[in-house]
Design a protein around this motif. Structure first.
Motif, PDB file in Angstrom:
ATOM      1  N   UNK B 280       0.975  -1.140  -0.128  1.00  0.00           N
ATOM      2  CA  UNK B 280       0.000   0.101  -0.067  1.00  0.00           C
ATOM      3  C   UNK B 280       0.870   1.272   0.025  1.00  0.00           C
ATOM      4  N   UNK B 281       2.078   1.310   1.103  1.00  0.00           N
ATOM      5  CA  UNK B 281       2.416   2.385   1.042  1.00  0.00           C
ATOM      6  C   UNK B 281       3.390   2.531  -0.311  1.00  0.00           C
ATOM      7  N   UNK B 284       1.477   4.016  -3.068  1.00  0.00           N
ATOM      8  CA  UNK B 284       1.195   5.497  -2.795  1.00  0.00           C
ATOM      9  C   UNK B 284       2.319   6.341  -2.937  1.00  0.00           C
ATOM     10  N   UNK B 285       3.490   5.815  -2.710  1.00  0.00           N
ATOM     11  CA  UNK B 285       4.776   6.302  -2.800  1.00  0.00           C
ATOM     12  C   UNK B 285       5.125   6.763  -4.121  1.00  0.00           C
ATOM     13  N   UNK B 288       1.977   8.458  -6.658  1.00  0.00           N
ATOM     14  CA  UNK B 288       0.970   9.512  -6.198  1.00  0.00           C
ATOM     15  C   UNK B 288       0.302  10.349  -7.201  1.00  0.00           C
ATOM     16  N   UNK B 291      -2.381   8.266  -8.971  1.00  0.00           N
ATOM     17  CA  UNK B 291      -3.431   7.966  -8.037  1.00  0.00           C
ATOM     18  C   UNK B 291      -4.312   9.288  -7.560  1.00  0.00           C
TER      19      UNK B 291
END
Lengths: 333, 295, 249
Positions: B280-281, B284-285, B288, B291
């Motif tokens: 997940x991280x 997102x990293x 970004x 997303x």
């Protein structure tokens, strides 16, 4: 000079509330247990408010900072038990370690999550407590899922008498001091550029950027500050009061829920809010557990929904609105 | 030996993944249309699981029959929650809907706890296995997988072949434009929210086929996290992306468990859950910008 | 010397070209009008100038410094201030606090502490005639008051360049005159270059502008001193001729 001092008037009710709490706890027999719980909620709320209240960002993994703070103290106590003569110094080192670990974790999480906006931030944080818990259990850090029990080491370091007093009294006083300190820092932030920047970014992040505010920087400041206070709360209220730590207990999302209830109930982003929220929450939870055992969270979940829909500014927010043209207003922040 | 085990993982992973995917579609639908993140997602799955328990243990019925009932219950809960709270919070700061959905999740957990208690429960629906040589596949899981695919297809048809579905898609694309073109945006919001919750509760029925003894009021938290991982894998606002994200995630979860089990001195179950958080991280990293859609 | 200079700036969203190969410059203290219909790329152009978006092609210079990829929060301290099409006040803060935020993080930001910033805010409030709303929450202001407050917030930054996005939309014509006059006099006093963006050729704005740029579907079609621009057949076609009436003009 006078106006400089005036800025700190809002601390007066905060200190009075803590003083009353302390005096009631000392003088009414059998009530210290409740007071101790209330002090924990006050400190928890005050610490969480610095992030949730001031930035408007929700960190669902907040309890992880209390968890690592607990591990920080546990590490210091178990690791230094063999060294003679450190005494209370071990506790100081434990707090330092708790703060360092909470800060490091908040920097790691913040580096990823604080670059994300609103909802994505919340998504990124929702697994932090679980993620960290499963890392500790899975990779067998700090004894993995068996946890750490360090009553014996604490006794060894402080002597049996003092260790006992720490567990039953001094740990609570430390929590009280942490709560007051968090309130002071909140007010200092509110009166400084940090507070203005946080208000701006909470209300409209894009507009804040255009006004020259480095939003990520200020979010990280609030996040780290909030996390280090959480680390201290964990170290004092969990590690010192009950000298053991098990991953499923200290990374339990339940405490994040309580922190949210306290801050929203009292009034997010206000100085008095967390204190008011903590007292209302703590006392009503106590009585609910007597009269309606098992219903506490059910009721509070409902209360939170009602507050968010009908009174998003919380108790202190409503009071603030009512006292706008009143002499009391400089006391309520 | 390891190879066979991995083959088994792939098959089992994809079967579970289809169900995971379906269990995330409701989350993506709600985010796509309303821009609301349902932080209480897992609790709605849990409600579905309890409905299944009731069907099988109390009424003695086939658990698959619980699917339409769970969907209907979800619709009702979704409509109620939308009209009492969500509707009023759509223009409020994001914090409001995040905390409201989160609290709704807690409310459901506590309600179920008060009614059924908090001990772990389960049921045993043994209708045989299919032996693939390298792995044995319980027929019940196969049903769950087929059910998920079927529901995903139905949703697809509904989205693309009906008026209501088209209206909803237009809201996802451009709510302002849809409003101008005479689409009842409020209605589309309410319907998407209700259907999203309906799908989520129904997915709880299918997920019970994979957790023989894991049903408990607080089982949802883990699924919330998994659903977020899956949703960001597939693009948060796209229900079909979520379905494929589910397949990928089911595969990763099953395979990594086997691989972690090879490492000495670690707990593979816990590490697998840590891994899902790391995924997940990392997504997102690194993505970004992909997303977060710039306005 | 030019204060702001855009060189061949192009900004796309997906396949849509919002701003296409636009170049222009503004001198210090100049009052420039940008005219363009909804969707002509005006707001995108503003967003490129103050760093909300970075362009795919072309460069942006401020005081001869390349700021093409400078994040927006670093542009404000350089002296780029802005107001929004729909006002975006920090709703829970008071008018005074809102405006103080401008002073705190603007060009003087490093020198001013919180109290000094609040003093600056008080001056601006007086100048803008917002005195009786000083301690009101900005969210409670009327739309026109919000606009005034937002302009005040931008002026408190002590900008060198002020970007005003549809600052006059929805206002009474008399108010517009007063406001434009006030903004221009502040601009002259403090040597602030102003870019006012309008949808129609408004007498108040266009009349005062020294230079006019007309945008159409992301492209710059006219860039000339105001009288010349107004005589340009393309402008006449786009704004005066075809519609058969002179909106606001």
């Amino acid at each position: 000079m006078n106006s400089k001092l005036k800025k700190y008037y809002p601390l007066l009710p905060v200190c009075v509330a803590y003083l009353i709490l302390f005096l009631v706890g000392r003088n009414v027999t059998g009530i210290w247990q409740l007071v101790s719980t209330l002090l924990f909620y006050c400190a928890l709320g005050q610490a969480f408010n610095i992030f949730l209240g001031m930035t408007g960002y929700v960190d669902f993994g907040y309890v992880a900072f209390l968890g690592v703070g607990t591990y920080g103290m546990a590490t210091a106590v178990t690791g230094l038990a063999g060294y003679e003569g450190l005494g209370v110094g071990v506790i100081v080192i434990g707090f330092a370690l708790a703060v360092i670990m909470a800060t490091l974790l908040s920097m790691a999480v913040g580096a990823v999550a604080l670059r994300l906006r609103g909802a994505y931030f919340a998504i990124a944080t929702i697994g932090v407590n679980e993620g960290f818990r499963y890392l500790i259990e899975g990779a067998n850090l700090w004894n993995g899922s068996s946890g750490m029990i360090f009553t014996a080491e604490l006794n060894q370091i402080l002597g049996r008498d003092l260790a006992g007093r720490v567990m039953t009294f001094w740990a609570d006083i430390l929590v009280l001091i942490i709560g007051v300190a968090a309130a002071v820092v909140t007010l200092l932030y509110m009166n400084s550029k940090i507070g203005y920047a946080l208000t701006a970014l909470r209300e409209d992040e894009d507009a804040a950027k255009v006004m020259g505010i480095h939003v990520t920087k200020f979010k990280i400041i609030a996040f780290i500050t909030s996390a280090s206070f959480a680390g201290m709360v964990g170290a004092a209220s969990w590690a010192l009061k009950t000298p053991y730590v098990f991953p499923p207990e200290v990374f339990e999302i339940h405490y994040t829920i309580e922190a949210i209830i306290i801050v929203m109930l009292g009034g997010a982003g206000t100085l008095m809010g967390p204190l008011v929220g903590a007292l209302i929450y703590g006392v009503s939870k106590y009585y609910l557990s007597i009269f309606l055992p098992g219903f506490q969270l059910f009721i509070f979940a409902l209360v939170i929904i009602v507050i968010i829909v009908l009174f998003p500014e919380g108790v202190v927010g409503v009071l603030k609105g009512k006292t706008r043209n009143n002499r009391l207003k400089q006391l309520i922040l | 030996m390891i190879f066979e085990q991995l083959m088994g993982n792939i098959v089992q992973g994809l079967i579970l993944g289809a169900v995971y995917g379906m269990a995330t579609m409701g989350l993506s639908l709600i985010f796509g249309v309303l821009k609301v993140v349902n932080v209480g997602h897992g609790a709605f799955i849990m409600v579905g699981a309890f409905i299944t328990l009731f069907f099988f243990n109390t009424l003695g019925l086939n658990p698959l029959l619980a699917i339409p009932v769970a969907f209907a219950v979800g619709l009702a809960i979704g409509l109620l929650f939308y009209h009492t709270a969500i509707k009023r919070l759509l223009n409020a700061p994001e914090l409001a809907t995040l905390l409201a959905t989160f609290s709704a999740g807690v409310l459901l957990e506590e309600s179920i706890k008060l009614i059924f208690g908090s001990e772990f429960r389960g049921y045993n629906w043994d209708i045989g296995n299919i032996d693939l040589g390298f792995t044995a596949l319980p027929v019940s899981k196969l049903y769950a997988c087929l059910g998920s695919v079927l529901i995903a297809l139905l949703l697809y048809i509904w989205f693309n072949r009906t008026r209501a579905g088209t209206a909803m898609r237009s809201v996802v694309e451009d709510s302002e434009g849809a409003r101008v073109c005479g689409v009842n945006v409020q209605g589309a919001y309410a319907m998407s929210f209700a259907i999203g919750i309906g799908l989520t509760v129904a997915s709880g029925v299918l997920l019970t086929m994979f957790i023989p003894v894991g049903i408990n009021p607080y089982m949802g938290g883990g699924y919330t996290l998994k659903a977020f991982v899956i949703a960001v894998l597939g693009g948060l606002a796209s229900p079909y992306g979520a379905f494929f994200g589910g397949l990928v995630f089911g595969f990763i979860e099953n395979t990594s468990y086997t691989l972690f089990a090879l490492l000495p001195g670690v707990e593979p179950f816990a590490l697998t859950r840590f891994l899902s958080f790391m995924i997940l991280l990392i997504i997102l990293l690194i993505r970004p910008t992909g997303i977060i859609k710039a306005k | 010397m030019s204060l702001l200079r855009l060189e061949n700036v192009t900004k796309q969203f997906g396949g849509l070209v919002a701003v296409n190969n636009v170049s222009f410059e503004i001198k210090e203290g100049e009052f420039l009008g940008i005219v363009g219909t909804n969707g002509s790329g005006k707001t995108t152009l503003f967003n490129v100038i103050n760093g909300v978006f970075f362009p795919e092609q072309g460069r942006v210079f401020f005081n001869d410094m390349d700021i093409t990829r400078t994040p927006s929060y670093k542009r404000a301290p350089l002296g780029i201030g802005r107001t929004f099409q729909i006002p975006r006040p920090f709703a829970s803060a008071t008018v005074r606090e809102n405006i103080a935020v401008g002073a705190m993080f603007g060009t003087m930001g490093k020198q001013l502490n919180v109290d000094q910033s609040l003093e600056v805010a008080d001056h601006v409030i007086e100048r803008m005639g917002l005195g009786k709303h000083r301690l009101k929450s900005a969210g409670l202001l009327t739309p026109v008051e919000k606009k005034l407050m937002e302009i005040g917030r931008a002026l408190a930054m002590r900008p060198r360049l002020l970007l005003m996005d549809e600052a006059m939309a929805g206002m009474h014509p008399n108010d517009i005159d007063d406001m434009v006059e006030m903004i221009i006099s502040i601009g002259k006093e403090e040597n602030i270059a102003i870019v006012a963006m309008v949808e129609h050729i408004m007498r108040a704005v266009v009349g005062m502008a020294e230079k006019l740029i007309v945008l159409d579907q992301g492209e710059k079609i006219v860039d000339a001193p105001t009288d010349e621009a107004l005589a340009d057949s393309r402008v006449v076609d786009a704004y005066l001729g075809k519609s058969g009436e002179t909106k606001d003009a």
